[in-house]
Design an enzyme around this catalytic site. Structure first.
Site, PDB file in Angstrom:
ATOM      1  N   SER A   1       0.798  -1.239   0.000  1.00 14.63           N
ATOM      2  CA  SER A   1       0.000   0.000   0.000  1.00 14.63           C
ATOM      3  C   SER A   1       0.818   1.270   0.000  1.00 14.63           C
ATOM      4  CB  SER A   1      -0.933   0.018   1.198  1.00 14.63           C
ATOM      5  OG  SER A   1      -1.982  -0.861   0.954  1.00 14.63           O
TER       6      SER A   1
ATOM      7  N   TYR B   1      -3.720  -2.557 -10.297  1.00 11.43           N
ATOM      8  CA  TYR B   1      -3.583  -2.330  -8.852  1.00 11.43           C
ATOM      9  C   TYR B   1      -2.683  -3.403  -8.211  1.00 11.43           C
ATOM     10  CZ  TYR B   1      -4.920  -2.392  -3.919  1.00 11.43           C
ATOM     11  OH  TYR B   1      -4.885  -2.424  -2.549  1.00 11.43           O
TER      12      TYR B   1
ATOM     13  N   VAL C   1       1.178  -3.632   3.788  1.00  8.87           N
ATOM     14  CA  VAL C   1       1.164  -4.936   4.465  1.00  8.87           C
ATOM     15  C   VAL C   1       2.410  -5.779   4.172  1.00  8.87           C
ATOM     16  CG1 VAL C   1      -1.350  -5.090   4.731  1.00  8.87           C
ATOM     17  CG2 VAL C   1      -0.272  -6.065   2.688  1.00  8.87           C
TER      18      VAL C   1
ATOM     19  N   LYS D   1       0.224   3.268  -2.882  1.00 11.20           N
ATOM     20  CA  LYS D   1      -0.959   4.151  -2.954  1.00 11.20           C
ATOM     21  C   LYS D   1      -0.549   5.624  -2.848  1.00 11.20           C
ATOM     22  CE  LYS D   1      -4.247   0.773  -1.238  1.00 11.20           C
ATOM     23  NZ  LYS D   1      -4.192  -0.331  -0.336  1.00 11.20           N
TER      24      LYS D   1
ATOM     25  N   TYR E   1      -4.061   3.397   8.046  1.00  9.96           N
ATOM     26  CA  TYR E   1      -5.338   2.688   8.192  1.00  9.96           C
ATOM     27  C   TYR E   1      -6.133   3.179   9.402  1.00  9.96           C
ATOM     28  CZ  TYR E   1      -1.987  -0.418   5.854  1.00  9.96           C
ATOM     29  OH  TYR E   1      -0.978  -0.918   5.087  1.00  9.96           O
TER      30      TYR E   1
HETATM   31  O1  DON Z   1      -4.962  -4.853  -1.710  1.00  6.86           O
HETATM   32  C1  DON Z   1      -4.377  -5.347  -0.770  1.00  6.86           C
HETATM   33  O2  DON Z   1      -4.969  -5.899   0.140  1.00  6.86           O
HETATM   34  C2  DON Z   1      -2.858  -5.262  -0.731  1.00  6.86           C
HETATM   35  N1  DON Z   1      -2.294  -5.291  -2.045  1.00  6.86           N
HETATM   36  C3  DON Z   1      -2.395  -3.980  -0.091  1.00  6.86           C
HETATM   37  C4  DON Z   1      -2.921  -3.808   1.288  1.00  6.86           C
HETATM   38  C5  DON Z   1      -2.088  -2.895   2.089  1.00  6.86           C
HETATM   39  O3  DON Z   1      -0.871  -2.861   2.040  1.00  6.86           O
HETATM   40  C6  DON Z   1      -2.805  -2.042   3.038  1.00  6.86           C
HETATM   41  N2  DON Z   1      -3.773  -1.209   2.394  1.00  6.86           N
HETATM   42  N3  DON Z   1      -4.090  -0.091   2.493  1.00  6.86           N
END
Ligand code: DON
Length: 304
Positions: A63, A188, A258, A66, A240
């Site tokens: 993430s 994504y 994550v 993002k 988060y």
């Molecule tokens: O879409 C997902 O669940 C993971 N590719 C990324 C999740 C993550 O790192 C936290 N999300 N905001």
């Protein structure tokens, strides 16, 4: 400030925490990473770098991508971006669906999965390959031309992305996604699977600490005002549903993933990235949050 002593102390004191928490395994490829890694890198606009531990080991940025995808979309659309995605903390898990129905398919912010899917949709509308645009951008702002996404991690996520797919279809039912859902989800997943080191990521985030300009190349990524706004979003939404507690403990704008990475910036001073794969209950690196808390406590520097 000479950060050598501070990072060395953090690297030493963090040891009892390594392996505490859980490595994300809902994306099977991520579950293979050892929870005992720890790396940290700090860079300043004058070109100095301090690093400890596994700071040169590539990991899945997840993430954290993002933040950079949002930078690109914000640069393209400006304030119009906020017609498609909100700017409020969600208070829910990053992959939660519940608010989407109440709020007519407009995600709370660009740093939860639903919001990031909208941002990727914006990029898919503008670029033939949205993930390639993010990769190119990261190469430019980090100075590392070898950065790319990890094909195995991307494929592993694509095969386990039904919740993200569900969110994208749900938003499309409200007319909030323009491009085909499968194309958006693929882009994504690839963007999340980009592999970078702490040193790469700290350098890549340095424009946020430097008024929107990459210090060594002079490239202006964003004007000062959108740079401030993006950092504000990191502060309120970047970690988060733990964003409040994170800011209380650390006092810096940050974005986590994550894969166990967290990027944070201290405007005017430095960018820092920490990586340790085992996560706390919210999905933030357990040792990473602690390391950043110690950094701002020991240095006496935060935004407050
Ligand atoms: O879409 C997902 O669940 C993971 N590719 C990324 C999740 C993550 O790192 C936290 N999300 N905001």
């Amino acid at each position: 400030m000479d950060y050598t002593q501070i990072l060395t102390q953090i690297h030493h004191d963090i040891r009892p925490l390594l392996g505490k928490g859980r490595v994300a395994d809902y994306i099977p490829e991520l579950g293979k990473v050892s929870p005992h890694h720890f790396g940290m890198a700090l860079v300043t606009p004058d070109g100095q770098t301090w690093s400890v531990g596994d700071a040169a080991v590539p990991f899945s940025i997840q993430s954290i991508s993002k933040l950079f995808a949002c930078t690109l979309a914000f640069g393209l659309l400006g304030e119009d971006l906020w017609r498609r995605v909100g700017r409020e903390p969600s208070g829910n898990a990053f992959n939660s669906l519940v608010q989407l129905e109440y709020e007519q398919g407009v995600p709370r912010n660009p740093f939860i999965n639903a919001g990031a899917l909208v941002v990727t949709d914006v990029l898919c509308s503008r670029f033939v390959q949205a993930e390639a645009a993010v990769v190119q951008f990261l190469r430019r702002v980090s100075g590392n031309m070898a950065i790319d996404y990890d094909v195995a991690v991307a494929e592993s996520e694509r095969q386990h992305a039904d919740r993200n797919r569900a969110m994208a279809y749900f938003m499309k039912s409200f007319g909030r996604i323009d491009m085909p859902v499968e194309a958006v989800v693929n882009a994504y997943c690839r963007q999340c699977a980009i592999a970078m080191t702490c040193e790469d990521l700290a350098r890549a985030a340095l424009f946020l600490a430097n008024g929107g300009v990459v210090p060594w190349s002079g490239e202006r990524v964003l004007d000062p005002s959108p740079t401030k706004r993006l950092s504000a979003l990191m502060l309120t939404c970047g970690t988060y549903d733990e964003a409040g507690d994170f800011v209380y403990r650390v006092g810096l704008p940050a974005k986590s993933g994550v894969g166990g990475g967290i990027v944070a910036v201290l405007p005017g001073e430095c960018a820092v990235c920490v990586w340790s794969p085992a996560l706390d209950h919210s999905g933030n690196s357990l040792a990473g949050v602690q390391a950043l808390e110690w950094l701002t406590t020991l240095s006496g520097h935060s935004i407050f």
